[in-house]
Scaffold this motif. Structure first.
Motif, PDB file in Angstrom:
ATOM      1  N   VAL A 214       0.831  -1.207   0.000  1.00  0.00           N
ATOM      2  CA  VAL A 214       0.000   0.000   0.000  1.00  0.00           C
ATOM      3  C   VAL A 214       0.864   1.256   0.000  1.00  0.00           C
ATOM      4  N   LEU A 215       1.913   1.265   0.831  1.00  0.00           N
ATOM      5  CA  LEU A 215       2.762   2.456   0.922  1.00  0.00           C
ATOM      6  C   LEU A 215       3.523   2.707  -0.383  1.00  0.00           C
ATOM      7  N   ILE A 216       4.129   1.664  -0.927  1.00  0.00           N
ATOM      8  CA  ILE A 216       4.945   1.837  -2.129  1.00  0.00           C
ATOM      9  C   ILE A 216       4.071   2.128  -3.342  1.00  0.00           C
ATOM     10  N   GLY A 218       0.957   3.074  -3.340  1.00  0.00           N
ATOM     11  CA  GLY A 218       0.195   4.294  -3.115  1.00  0.00           C
ATOM     12  C   GLY A 218       0.986   5.532  -3.491  1.00  0.00           C
ATOM     13  N   ALA A 219       2.268   5.587  -3.084  1.00  0.00           N
ATOM     14  CA  ALA A 219       3.109   6.731  -3.442  1.00  0.00           C
ATOM     15  C   ALA A 219       3.317   6.815  -4.947  1.00  0.00           C
ATOM     16  N   ALA A 220       3.509   5.669  -5.587  1.00  0.00           N
ATOM     17  CA  ALA A 220       3.746   5.655  -7.033  1.00  0.00           C
ATOM     18  C   ALA A 220       2.526   6.152  -7.798  1.00  0.00           C
ATOM     19  N   VAL A 221       1.354   5.603  -7.484  1.00  0.00           N
ATOM     20  CA  VAL A 221       0.171   5.981  -8.256  1.00  0.00           C
ATOM     21  C   VAL A 221      -0.279   7.404  -7.947  1.00  0.00           C
ATOM     22  N   LEU A 222       0.026   7.914  -6.755  1.00  0.00           N
ATOM     23  CA  LEU A 222      -0.277   9.309  -6.455  1.00  0.00           C
ATOM     24  C   LEU A 222       0.444  10.225  -7.434  1.00  0.00           C
ATOM     25  N   ILE A 341      -5.025   1.452  -2.507  1.00  0.00           N
ATOM     26  CA  ILE A 341      -4.096   1.939  -3.536  1.00  0.00           C
ATOM     27  C   ILE A 341      -4.835   2.743  -4.598  1.00  0.00           C
ATOM     28  N   ILE A 342      -5.986   2.258  -5.025  1.00  0.00           N
ATOM     29  CA  ILE A 342      -6.765   2.990  -6.021  1.00  0.00           C
ATOM     30  C   ILE A 342      -7.238   4.324  -5.457  1.00  0.00           C
ATOM     31  N   ALA A 343      -7.469   4.387  -4.133  1.00  0.00           N
ATOM     32  CA  ALA A 343      -7.824   5.663  -3.516  1.00  0.00           C
ATOM     33  C   ALA A 343      -6.685   6.671  -3.693  1.00  0.00           C
TER      34      ALA A 343
END
Length: 407
Positions: A214-216, A218-222, A341-343
């Protein structure tokens, strides 16, 4: 045996999901772009304030995806998707009667949370569960439907605005949404139990924990989606600023998204061939390298020529994100991880759009907007490239240890 319990019904699920996401995501992700100029002209709102409408919708989409994903696991997919279909249509209808900015903020948040949030993650999860093999291609096909909507809805909106004004356009879109999404939602079925609990092949077993993934990711898709949202939200008003009429400006996005249809399918197949992360990296590098080129183009012919070139590669990013999530998340918590992650992805869409609008308000040009977008793309490449190297090294160590253990 009922037809919808047969394996062949998976193609009905895929086709239905593609159409539903075409309509709903076309409205919620970048469907606001043709409304910038008419809203600015009627109310005097800045482009940053208008872009924030879309941001509220995307925040709702992200939060709703987490909640509605968990609800889907408990009550089944069809009821959740039907709710999303009804809410999407009704909120767009209500938006046509809005007179204050906060009305639009609230309505688009609701449309995202209980409309799109009840459609995107549940439908993608359903498609993944119906397909035991070739999931990359199946996800690519559904994502292609989404791309078609993100290209077609802005064009339809621009034409409707010219014909009946922005209120009439939203009214028409709301009615069409209800008339199409609700019947389609009734076709959705829960996947057979044998298909709902499939696992990845052993050589693709995830090596990240739930928190790490989620952290990795999440940062990438942001960062990735912050870049992605800039041309989606600001290409139409940029083209209008170059003297291109609204309908033709909307056509540029349509051409880009038509190429995206092929790109999403192609990158889904590429992910099945070379792996999820390499496919994601390829698509991310494509959009990062080319996004600022838009600022060098001023004529309709130039933008129409370049749009499909950019669109084909950019389109693979969403497919790459989805198959990479499937690759790195633990099976037991995959639905929860995917929702979170999609969030982050929808938050990136909202962040890029609104930051781009405020940067335009500050500078009266889109140069800085698109430059910042490219920088966000570079950060995404660094994160995903590092993840790919780490996973490859970890897999090599695992194979070496297995060889030693077996003598």
């Amino acid at each position: 045996m009922m037809m919808y319990s047969k394996p062949e019904y998976r193609w009905v699920i895929a086709a239905t999901s593609a159409v539903m996401l075409a309509i709903s995501m076309g409205l919620l992700v970048n469907g606001l772009s043709p409304f910038f100029v008419p809203l600015e002209a009627e109310f005097g709102w800045s482009r940053g304030e208008i872009a924030l409408i879309n941001t509220f919708g995307l925040i709702g989409l992200g939060l709703g995806g987490i909640v509605m994903g968990r609800v889907t696991d408990r009550v089944g997919v069809r009821g959740v998707v039907l709710t999303g279909a009804i809410v999407t249509g009704l909120t767009v209808l209500a938006a046509s009667q809005a007179h204050n900015l906060w009305h639009l903020y609230a309505l688009f948040f609701l449309a995202g949370a209980f409309g799109g949030g009840a459609l995107f993650a549940p439908l993608m999860a359903a498609v993944g569960s119906w397909f035991r093999t070739g999931a990359g291609l199946a996800i690519g096909l559904v994502a292609a439907g989404q791309a078609a909507g993100q290209g077609g809805i802005p064009l339809a909106s621009a034409l409707l605005i010219e014909a009946v004004g922005w209120r009439g356009a939203l009214l028409s879109l709301g009615l069409v949404s209800l008339a199409t999404l609700v019947p389609l939602a009734l076709l959705i079925r829960q996947p057979p139990a044998a298909r709902a609990h499939t696992t990845l092949p052993a050589d693709e077993a995830p090596t990240l924990t739930a928190i790490s993934s989620v952290l990795i990711m999440g940062a990438a898709v942001l960062m990735c989606c912050s870049l992605m949202s800039v041309p989606l939200m600001h290409l139409v008003p940029y083209a209008q600023g170059c003297g291109i009429p609204a309908a033709q400006a909307g056509g540029i996005v349509t051409v880009m998204m038509l190429a995206a249809i092929a790109g999403r399918v192609a990158f889904g197949q590429l992910a099945d061939w070379i792996g999820a992360i390499p496919a994601y990296l390829t698509a991310s590098a494509w959009q990062t390298a080319l996004v600022f080129v838009f600022m060098q183009l001023k004529s309709l012919d130039q933008l129409m020529t370049f749009a499909p070139i950019y669109g084909f590669g950019y389109a693979g990013v969403m497919t790459g994100v989805l198959v990479t999530i499937r690759r790195v998340t633990p099976t037991a918590t995959r639905a929860t991880c995917t929702g979170v992650i999609i969030a982050f992805a929808w938050a990136g869409h909202g962040l890029g759009g609104v930051v781009g609008g405020y940067l335009y308000d500050m500078t009266a040009t889109y140069d800085l907007t698109f430059a910042v977008a490219a920088l966000a793309g570079v950060v995404n490449l660094v994160i995903i490239g590092s993840l790919g190297i780490w996973l490859a090294r970890d897999k090599g160590n695992h194979l070496l240890q297995r060889e030693v253990a077996t003598g």
